[in-house]
Design a protein around this motif. Sequence first.
Motif, mmCIF file in Angstrom:
data_model
loop_
_atom_site.group_PDB
_atom_site.id
_atom_site.type_symbol
_atom_site.label_atom_id
_atom_site.label_comp_id
_atom_site.label_asym_id
_atom_site.label_seq_id
_atom_site.Cartn_x
_atom_site.Cartn_y
_atom_site.Cartn_z
ATOM 1 N N CYS A 145 0.822 -1.214 0.000
ATOM 2 C CA CYS A 145 0.000 0.000 0.000
ATOM 3 C C CYS A 145 0.852 1.258 0.000
ATOM 4 O O CYS A 145 1.737 1.421 0.842
ATOM 5 N N GLU A 146 0.554 2.171 -0.917
ATOM 6 C CA GLU A 146 1.264 3.439 -1.008
ATOM 7 C C GLU A 146 0.637 4.470 -0.069
ATOM 8 O O GLU A 146 -0.547 4.770 -0.165
ATOM 9 N N ALA A 177 -3.903 -3.373 5.058
ATOM 10 C CA ALA A 177 -5.031 -4.119 4.514
ATOM 11 C C ALA A 177 -5.128 -5.457 5.233
ATOM 12 O O ALA A 177 -4.127 -5.995 5.707
ATOM 13 N N ALA A 178 -6.341 -5.990 5.323
ATOM 14 C CA ALA A 178 -6.553 -7.298 5.940
ATOM 15 C C ALA A 178 -7.695 -7.998 5.219
ATOM 16 O O ALA A 178 -8.760 -7.409 5.002
ATOM 17 N N ALA A 179 -7.474 -9.249 4.841
ATOM 18 C CA ALA A 179 -8.457 -10.015 4.081
ATOM 19 C C ALA A 179 -9.408 -10.754 5.017
ATOM 20 O O ALA A 179 -8.988 -11.341 6.013
ATOM 21 N N ASP A 180 -10.684 -10.728 4.668
ATOM 22 C CA ASP A 180 -11.742 -11.434 5.394
ATOM 23 C C ASP A 180 -12.336 -12.462 4.442
ATOM 24 O O ASP A 180 -13.183 -12.132 3.598
ATOM 25 N N PRO A 181 -11.925 -13.734 4.551
ATOM 26 C CA PRO A 181 -12.408 -14.749 3.610
ATOM 27 C C PRO A 181 -13.854 -15.160 3.845
ATOM 28 O O PRO A 181 -14.456 -15.794 2.975
ATOM 29 N N VAL A 182 -14.407 -14.804 4.991
ATOM 30 C CA VAL A 182 -15.811 -15.141 5.266
ATOM 31 C C VAL A 182 -16.739 -14.211 4.490
ATOM 32 O O VAL A 182 -17.663 -14.659 3.790
ATOM 33 N N ARG A 183 -16.501 -12.932 4.608
ATOM 34 C CA ARG A 183 -17.329 -11.939 3.908
ATOM 35 C C ARG A 183 -16.776 -11.606 2.531
ATOM 36 O O ARG A 183 -17.393 -10.875 1.771
ATOM 37 N N LYS A 184 -15.610 -12.137 2.223
ATOM 38 C CA LYS A 184 -14.962 -11.965 0.930
ATOM 39 C C LYS A 184 -14.734 -10.487 0.624
ATOM 40 O O LYS A 184 -15.125 -9.977 -0.427
ATOM 41 N N VAL A 185 -14.073 -9.822 1.584
ATOM 42 C CA VAL A 185 -13.754 -8.406 1.450
ATOM 43 C C VAL A 185 -12.335 -8.165 1.957
ATOM 44 O O VAL A 185 -11.757 -9.006 2.657
ATOM 45 N N GLU A 255 -3.466 2.945 11.007
ATOM 46 C CA GLU A 255 -2.187 2.254 10.812
ATOM 47 C C GLU A 255 -2.425 0.767 10.535
ATOM 48 O O GLU A 255 -3.004 0.424 9.528
ATOM 49 N N GLY A 256 -1.990 -0.118 11.444
ATOM 50 C CA GLY A 256 -2.060 -1.545 11.202
ATOM 51 C C GLY A 256 -3.478 -2.082 11.183
ATOM 52 O O GLY A 256 -4.403 -1.488 11.743
ATOM 53 N N CYS A 257 -3.645 -3.245 10.535
ATOM 54 C CA CYS A 257 -4.965 -3.863 10.396
ATOM 55 C C CYS A 257 -4.794 -5.376 10.390
ATOM 56 O O CYS A 257 -3.880 -5.906 9.738
ATOM 57 N N TYR A 258 -5.662 -6.086 11.115
ATOM 58 C CA TYR A 258 -5.530 -7.534 11.259
ATOM 59 C C TYR A 258 -6.909 -8.162 11.413
ATOM 60 O O TYR A 258 -7.745 -7.652 12.174
ATOM 61 N N TYR A 259 -7.148 -9.266 10.710
ATOM 62 C CA TYR A 259 -8.432 -9.972 10.771
ATOM 63 C C TYR A 259 -8.248 -11.373 11.348
ATOM 64 O O TYR A 259 -7.282 -12.074 11.029
ATOM 65 N N ALA A 260 -9.191 -11.794 12.180
ATOM 66 C CA ALA A 260 -9.281 -13.182 12.635
ATOM 67 C C ALA A 260 -10.686 -13.455 13.150
ATOM 68 O O ALA A 260 -11.220 -12.685 13.954
ATOM 69 N N ASP A 261 -11.296 -14.521 12.661
ATOM 70 C CA ASP A 261 -12.541 -15.072 13.187
ATOM 71 C C ASP A 261 -13.592 -14.008 13.509
ATOM 72 O O ASP A 261 -13.923 -13.762 14.672
#
Length: 386
Positions: A145-146, A177-185, A255-261
């Motif tokens: 990310c720029e 950025a953080a990927a959410d595979p449940v909501r696909k976003v 700043e930082g971003c993190y996804y889990a459950d």
Amino acid sequence: MERRTFLRATVAGAGAVAFSGGLWQNAALAAPAQNAAGPYGPLQAADANGIQLPAGFTSRVVARSRQTVPGTSYTWHDAPDGGACFADGTGWIYVSNSEVGGGAGGASALRFDSGGNVTSAYRLLGGTNTNCAGGATPWNTWLSCEEVSNGQVWETYPFGGTAVARPAMGRFTHEAAAADPVRKVIYMTEDKSDGRFYRFVPSTWGDLSSGTLQVLVAGSATSGSFSWANVPDPDGSPTATRYQVPGAKVFNGGEGCYYADDTVWFTTKGDNRVWQLDLAGGTYELAYDDNLVNPGPAPLTGVDNVTGSSFGDLYVAEDGGNMEICVITPDDTISVFLRINGQSGSEITGPAFNPAGDRLYFSSQRGTSGSSSGGITYCVTGPFRT
């Protein structure tokens, strides 16, 4: 406040992404976190690298800016920033951004064997500007990310391939950025004092070439419910994306971003907070606020990059402060995990665990010199909770 429960799972398969969450134990988290003794005990005296760690942990340098990575012919980039690990057969790959402007930014990678030895190093992206943080995807790409006003997300390929700009994800001061595979976003932060929190909904999951950019809409309180609204003009011109949707919630320096459950955490440096969104329940609250630590003093200031362990601990790096990485546990305590001495002109960036969860990679962006050419990338090994 709302309490969170996390599901513990196991990373399996060569394609697993170490950052990606889904690794959380059953435990309650009542925000915001408060001071407590750390899960690994007190910090010991500084080691030869100037790093204070709990007993049983060791550090080593794996790369230095403008120096050849040992065992390779590749010169490591300046100002190492956001990073992530990818499983690679019996080994893994650590990717790292370069937060340098003037078209000199980009991202590089270190490949490790099963013993943690570097086997190769190589460029993923070049010719870009101020590549700060980013995030890994479930399909094994790295989103670089720029952090400039018209910045883009670049999708890079640690396993081979040419990096591609993803303008549909918006033109703004991108951070993480953080990927959410449940909501696909894909969730994204914006590093502005009046920044917003976004998500990108791809037209097809796994293909970021088209989709819808949305912004979080909520009240001004530190907890409550939220919704998402479409950003009419993702290219941010003539009106910046953060000003296009009335009611979009303001965040002070994302700043930082993190996804889990079903939970996404992100940090805001302007007010030293860690936010958490309950994505299933549609509510948000504070996971940490340095003004709400009682009794003080608050251990975490200058909040920046964030990652998580397989046990369910959040590791938050400092930009400034005491040059520490702090840990927020699932039972809602916070403590210092490590401290780097003698590098007050730097910041800690790019924390990421290898797939096994027994090595933590991170960088001191400017090292002892205080300049972008002095960056140092480290690995800490030890009995991390898994």
